[in-house]
Design a protein around this motif. Structure first.
Motif, PDB file in Angstrom:
ATOM      1  N   SER A 171     -18.327   0.871  18.353  1.00 61.19           N
ATOM      2  CA  SER A 171     -18.025   0.392  19.702  1.00 61.19           C
ATOM      3  C   SER A 171     -16.524   0.183  19.840  1.00 61.19           C
ATOM      4  N   GLY A 172     -15.866   1.020  20.638  1.00 55.44           N
ATOM      5  CA  GLY A 172     -14.421   0.899  20.801  1.00 55.44           C
ATOM      6  C   GLY A 172     -13.693   1.389  19.568  1.00 55.44           C
ATOM      7  N   SER A 173     -12.754   0.592  19.068  1.00 55.63           N
ATOM      8  CA  SER A 173     -11.984   0.978  17.885  1.00 55.63           C
ATOM      9  C   SER A 173     -12.876   0.956  16.644  1.00 55.63           C
ATOM     10  N   PRO A 174     -12.589   1.804  15.655  1.00 55.61           N
ATOM     11  CA  PRO A 174     -13.368   1.761  14.415  1.00 55.61           C
ATOM     12  C   PRO A 174     -13.248   0.400  13.741  1.00 55.61           C
ATOM     13  N   PRO A 175     -14.269  -0.049  13.026  1.00 57.25           N
ATOM     14  CA  PRO A 175     -14.172  -1.324  12.307  1.00 57.25           C
ATOM     15  C   PRO A 175     -13.005  -1.313  11.321  1.00 57.25           C
ATOM     16  N   PRO A 176     -12.270  -2.409  11.226  1.00 53.09           N
ATOM     17  CA  PRO A 176     -11.188  -2.460  10.237  1.00 53.09           C
ATOM     18  C   PRO A 176     -11.747  -2.451   8.819  1.00 53.09           C
ATOM     19  N   ILE A 177     -11.009  -1.803   7.930  1.00 49.05           N
ATOM     20  CA  ILE A 177     -11.386  -1.743   6.519  1.00 49.05           C
ATOM     21  C   ILE A 177     -10.381  -2.569   5.714  1.00 49.05           C
ATOM     22  N   TYR A 178     -10.916  -3.537   4.964  1.00 49.28           N
ATOM     23  CA  TYR A 178     -10.095  -4.376   4.095  1.00 49.28           C
ATOM     24  C   TYR A 178     -10.301  -3.936   2.651  1.00 49.28           C
ATOM     25  N   VAL A 179      -9.220  -3.716   1.947  1.00 53.33           N
ATOM     26  CA  VAL A 179      -9.307  -3.345   0.533  1.00 53.33           C
ATOM     27  C   VAL A 179      -9.243  -4.609  -0.312  1.00 53.33           C
ATOM     28  N   ALA A 180     -10.282  -4.832  -1.098  1.00 54.71           N
ATOM     29  CA  ALA A 180     -10.339  -5.989  -1.982  1.00 54.71           C
ATOM     30  C   ALA A 180      -9.639  -5.679  -3.297  1.00 54.71           C
ATOM     31  N   ILE A 194      -5.733   1.733  -6.169  1.00 53.66           N
ATOM     32  CA  ILE A 194      -5.739   0.746  -5.086  1.00 53.66           C
ATOM     33  C   ILE A 194      -4.560   0.993  -4.154  1.00 53.66           C
ATOM     34  N   ARG A 195      -3.424   1.334  -4.707  1.00 57.66           N
ATOM     35  CA  ARG A 195      -2.260   1.657  -3.874  1.00 57.66           C
ATOM     36  C   ARG A 195      -2.574   2.799  -2.916  1.00 57.66           C
ATOM     37  N   ASN A 196      -3.208   3.863  -3.432  1.00 63.33           N
ATOM     38  CA  ASN A 196      -3.555   4.998  -2.581  1.00 63.33           C
ATOM     39  C   ASN A 196      -4.608   4.618  -1.540  1.00 63.33           C
ATOM     40  N   ARG A 197      -5.544   3.758  -1.931  1.00 64.82           N
ATOM     41  CA  ARG A 197      -6.584   3.320  -0.991  1.00 64.82           C
ATOM     42  C   ARG A 197      -5.968   2.540   0.164  1.00 64.82           C
ATOM     43  N   ILE A 198      -5.003   1.693  -0.157  1.00 62.95           N
ATOM     44  CA  ILE A 198      -4.308   0.940   0.888  1.00 62.95           C
ATOM     45  C   ILE A 198      -3.523   1.884   1.785  1.00 62.95           C
ATOM     46  N   ALA A 199      -2.820   2.827   1.178  1.00 63.45           N
ATOM     47  CA  ALA A 199      -1.998   3.758   1.955  1.00 63.45           C
ATOM     48  C   ALA A 199      -2.838   4.603   2.899  1.00 63.45           C
ATOM     49  N   ASP A 200      -3.987   5.060   2.431  1.00 64.49           N
ATOM     50  CA  ASP A 200      -4.777   6.034   3.192  1.00 64.49           C
ATOM     51  C   ASP A 200      -5.787   5.395   4.139  1.00 64.49           C
ATOM     52  N   ARG A 201      -6.355   4.226   3.774  1.00 63.03           N
ATOM     53  CA  ARG A 201      -7.556   3.748   4.467  1.00 63.03           C
ATOM     54  C   ARG A 201      -7.472   2.332   4.999  1.00 63.03           C
ATOM     55  N   ALA A 202      -6.606   1.487   4.463  1.00 62.40           N
ATOM     56  CA  ALA A 202      -6.740   0.055   4.689  1.00 62.40           C
ATOM     57  C   ALA A 202      -6.131  -0.410   6.010  1.00 62.40           C
ATOM     58  N   GLY A 235       0.305  -4.387  12.153  1.00 64.85           N
ATOM     59  CA  GLY A 235      -1.030  -4.912  12.373  1.00 64.85           C
ATOM     60  C   GLY A 235      -1.871  -5.002  11.118  1.00 64.85           C
ATOM     61  N   PHE A 236      -1.257  -4.822   9.956  1.00 63.59           N
ATOM     62  CA  PHE A 236      -1.986  -4.869   8.692  1.00 63.59           C
ATOM     63  C   PHE A 236      -2.374  -6.318   8.395  1.00 63.59           C
ATOM     64  N   ASP A 237      -3.671  -6.575   8.258  1.00 60.33           N
ATOM     65  CA  ASP A 237      -4.177  -7.946   8.154  1.00 60.33           C
ATOM     66  C   ASP A 237      -4.000  -8.518   6.754  1.00 60.33           C
ATOM     67  N   ALA A 238      -3.609  -9.779   6.711  1.00 58.79           N
ATOM     68  CA  ALA A 238      -3.418 -10.502   5.456  1.00 58.79           C
ATOM     69  C   ALA A 238      -4.566 -11.486   5.291  1.00 58.79           C
ATOM     70  N   ALA A 239      -5.586 -11.082   4.547  1.00 60.28           N
ATOM     71  CA  ALA A 239      -6.763 -11.926   4.337  1.00 60.28           C
ATOM     72  C   ALA A 239      -6.783 -12.430   2.897  1.00 60.28           C
ATOM     73  N   TYR A 240      -7.567 -13.470   2.655  1.00 59.66           N
ATOM     74  CA  TYR A 240      -7.685 -14.009   1.302  1.00 59.66           C
ATOM     75  C   TYR A 240      -9.073 -14.613   1.122  1.00 59.66           C
ATOM     76  N   TYR A 241      -9.762 -14.173   0.056  1.00 59.59           N
ATOM     77  CA  TYR A 241     -11.086 -14.688  -0.295  1.00 59.59           C
ATOM     78  C   TYR A 241     -10.904 -15.841  -1.265  1.00 59.59           C
ATOM     79  N   GLN A 242     -11.573 -16.961  -1.000  1.00 61.54           N
ATOM     80  CA  GLN A 242     -11.414 -18.129  -1.858  1.00 61.54           C
ATOM     81  C   GLN A 242     -12.729 -18.880  -1.992  1.00 61.54           C
ATOM     82  N   ASP A 243     -12.856 -19.581  -3.113  1.00 62.94           N
ATOM     83  CA  ASP A 243     -13.949 -20.531  -3.310  1.00 62.94           C
ATOM     84  C   ASP A 243     -13.439 -21.929  -2.989  1.00 62.94           C
TER      85      ASP A 243
END
Length: 324
Positions: A171-180, A194-202, A235-243
């Motif tokens: 729906s609309g823009s493609p869903p954003p992909i976050y590289v963990a 991981i560097r290539n994954r970020i460059a190409d897809r993230a 527009g590259f998102d800065a996310a962080y997973y935490q407990d």
């Protein structure tokens, strides 16, 4: 402005139920119900983890489809999804469907999975563990192609397609992909794959288990990778997973987290206090608030928080008082 997401206990409802009827009740109260509660408390997103065999839990995309119908505005995210365990055509079909039924709210955090359980899981599903990153990358290329307007033809290392078209689009823009990512210091650079994954897809970065100083250096490097690839890094998102566990004392919070993690990951063995501290914030509300401020100052725009405690509803309430 910093946003906050809550990781739904899709594994917890499996571990805590004695039979299928109890499991059904817990799914309604502790997954669907807590998703509604998180939205009402002002959380910006709800997220789900993934595993097929290694760490049994609810299937993530089916869960998010159900949550979509129970909520109105929260982001519906995977933290993290293992696409390489499925055929990319199925992944494209399911993700486009969830994005459609949710009105464009899907976000996809992706990873490869690590550890003995993940290795066995890949083997049982006929995925070469030592090539799982390559399978993931080829699958992501197909996924994004199938989200587009043209049929996809591929003669790849792992997949062959001829004029494949799932017939629906996000729906609309493609869903954003976050590289963990995890287990390395990004200030020293990212591993090649991981560097290539970020460059190409993230569209964003979603690491876990690093200091604020490591995160600050890592998000700078990640955005440099995107910029050097000729893409807009603004527009590259800065996310962080935490407990997180909020308790009266740090010792009480760490003990509760240890009990939770031992049950979730029995193959890990006994975790030290420092092992647990590296995963997030544990202690009184003031300690958690200071932690959030420190990481926000380091560049985190979006926190994805899992409560490593038995009482998810109480942790959700207490965290909302601190953060939301």
């Amino acid at each position: 402005m910093v946003s906050h997401g809550f990781v739904l206990p899709t594994r917890g409802v499996v571990l805590s139920a004695d039979n299928s009827l109890e499991q059904t009740a817990r799914v309604q109260s502790e997954v669907i119900g807590l998703a509604r509660r998180a939205e009402s408390l002002g959380f910006d997103g709800v997220w789900v983890g993934d595993s097929v065999l290694a760490k049994p839990r609810l299937e993530p995309l089916s869960t998010l489809a159900a949550v979509a119908g129970a909520t109105e505005s929260v982001t519906l995210g995977t933290a993290v999804y293992l696409p390489q365990l499925r055929h990319p055509v199925h992944v494209a079909h399911q993700t486009a469907t969830v994005d459609q039924v949710s009105g464009g709210r899907l976000a996809i955090g992706v990873g490869v999975g690590v550890g003995a359980g993940a290795e066995t899981e890949h083997e049982q599903l006929d995925i070469p563990y030592n090539r799982r990153g390559a399978v993931l990358d080829e699958g992501l290329e197909i996924l994004q192609g199938l989200w587009g307007d043209e049929p996809v033809s591929v003669e790849g290392e792992f997949f062959d397609l001829s004029d494949a078209d799932i017939g629906i689009r996000p729906s609309g823009s493609p869903p954003p992909i976050y590289v963990a990512s995890a287990t390395f210091d990004p200030r020293d650079g990212f591993p090649r794959q991981i560097r290539n994954r970020i460059a190409d897809r993230a569209d964003g970065w979603l690491p876990i288990g690093m200091s604020a100083e490591m995160y600050e250096g890592g998000i700078t490097r990640a955005r440099e990778i995107v910029d050097n690839a000729g893409r807009d890094a603004s527009g590259f998102d800065a996310a962080y997973y935490q407990d997180v566990v909020i308790a009266e004392t740090e010792a009480e919070a760490i003990d509760e987290a240890r009990e939770f993690l031992n049950r979730y990951y029995p193959s890990w063995g006994e975790l030290s206090d420092d092992d647990i501290r590296r995963r997030g914030a544990f202690g009184p509300p003031s300690v958690v608030a200071e932690h959030l401020t420190r990481y926000a100052d380091a560049g985190v725009d979006q926190f994805v928080t899992r409560f490593t405690a038995a009482d998810q509803r109480e942790q959700l309430r207490r965290f909302a008082d601190v953060a939301v």
